[in-house]
Design an enzyme around this catalytic site. Sequence first.
Site, PDB file in Angstrom:
ATOM      1  N   HIS A 147       0.852  -1.189   0.000  1.00  0.00           N
ATOM      2  CA  HIS A 147       0.000   0.000   0.000  1.00  0.00           C
ATOM      3  C   HIS A 147       0.891   1.243   0.000  1.00  0.00           C
ATOM      4  CE1 HIS A 147      -3.974  -1.809   1.731  1.00  0.00           C
ATOM      5  NE2 HIS A 147      -3.374  -2.657   0.901  1.00  0.00           N
ATOM      6  N   CYS A 196      -2.676  -0.154   7.371  1.00  0.00           N
ATOM      7  CA  CYS A 196      -1.898   1.081   7.297  1.00  0.00           C
ATOM      8  C   CYS A 196      -2.033   1.906   8.574  1.00  0.00           C
ATOM      9  CB  CYS A 196      -2.292   1.873   6.065  1.00  0.00           C
ATOM     10  SG  CYS A 196      -1.818   1.024   4.532  1.00  0.00           S
ATOM     11  N   GLU A 205       0.849   3.949   1.750  1.00  0.00           N
ATOM     12  CA  GLU A 205       1.294   4.409   3.075  1.00  0.00           C
ATOM     13  C   GLU A 205       2.484   3.610   3.577  1.00  0.00           C
ATOM     14  OE1 GLU A 205      -3.325   4.525   3.476  1.00  0.00           O
ATOM     15  OE2 GLU A 205      -1.847   3.518   2.214  1.00  0.00           O
ATOM     16  N   CYS A 240      -6.420   2.154   5.618  1.00  0.00           N
ATOM     17  CA  CYS A 240      -7.074   0.913   6.023  1.00  0.00           C
ATOM     18  C   CYS A 240      -6.525   0.492   7.392  1.00  0.00           C
ATOM     19  CB  CYS A 240      -6.807  -0.175   4.984  1.00  0.00           C
ATOM     20  SG  CYS A 240      -5.088  -0.757   4.965  1.00  0.00           S
TER      21      CYS A 240
END
Length: 154
Positions: free
Chosen positions: A58, A91, A60, A88
Amino acid sequence: MAASFFPRDEYFMRIALREAQAALDHDDVPIGAVVVHEGEVIGAAHNERELRQDPTAHAELLALREASRALGSWRVLDAVLYVTLEPCTMCAGAIVLARVPRVVYGTTDPKAGAAGSVLDVLAQPRLNHRPAVAGGLLAAECAMLLTDFFGSRR
């Protein structure tokens, strides 16, 4: 949520938006993130789950990894994480563990958001760190990028 933004927040969110657009080059969901420390970008990334075939790739997490390397520490102190989509759970957990003091996100994620939409990991009082969170910055632009991406796949 009453978000409080600072003068340079929009500038850095626009960098995150450019990162998000780069994800389109390899057919990844267009989400971008940047980590800023003392006014400088020390980590910038976009989703690379498809590119790497890695469920943890992801934006992040990739940006936090870069920032940690730049700082020489797993603690990403005195920094702001800008991300185009509400983080999410995975993260949000990484943000807490990295001790990021402030998170600014673009649009909410009503299906998987963990900064107030579905869950609120970032405000969980039982965790040892709770960053300041400001959501909704350039929300329409951030949401449109995602809407266009998913619309083209239907």
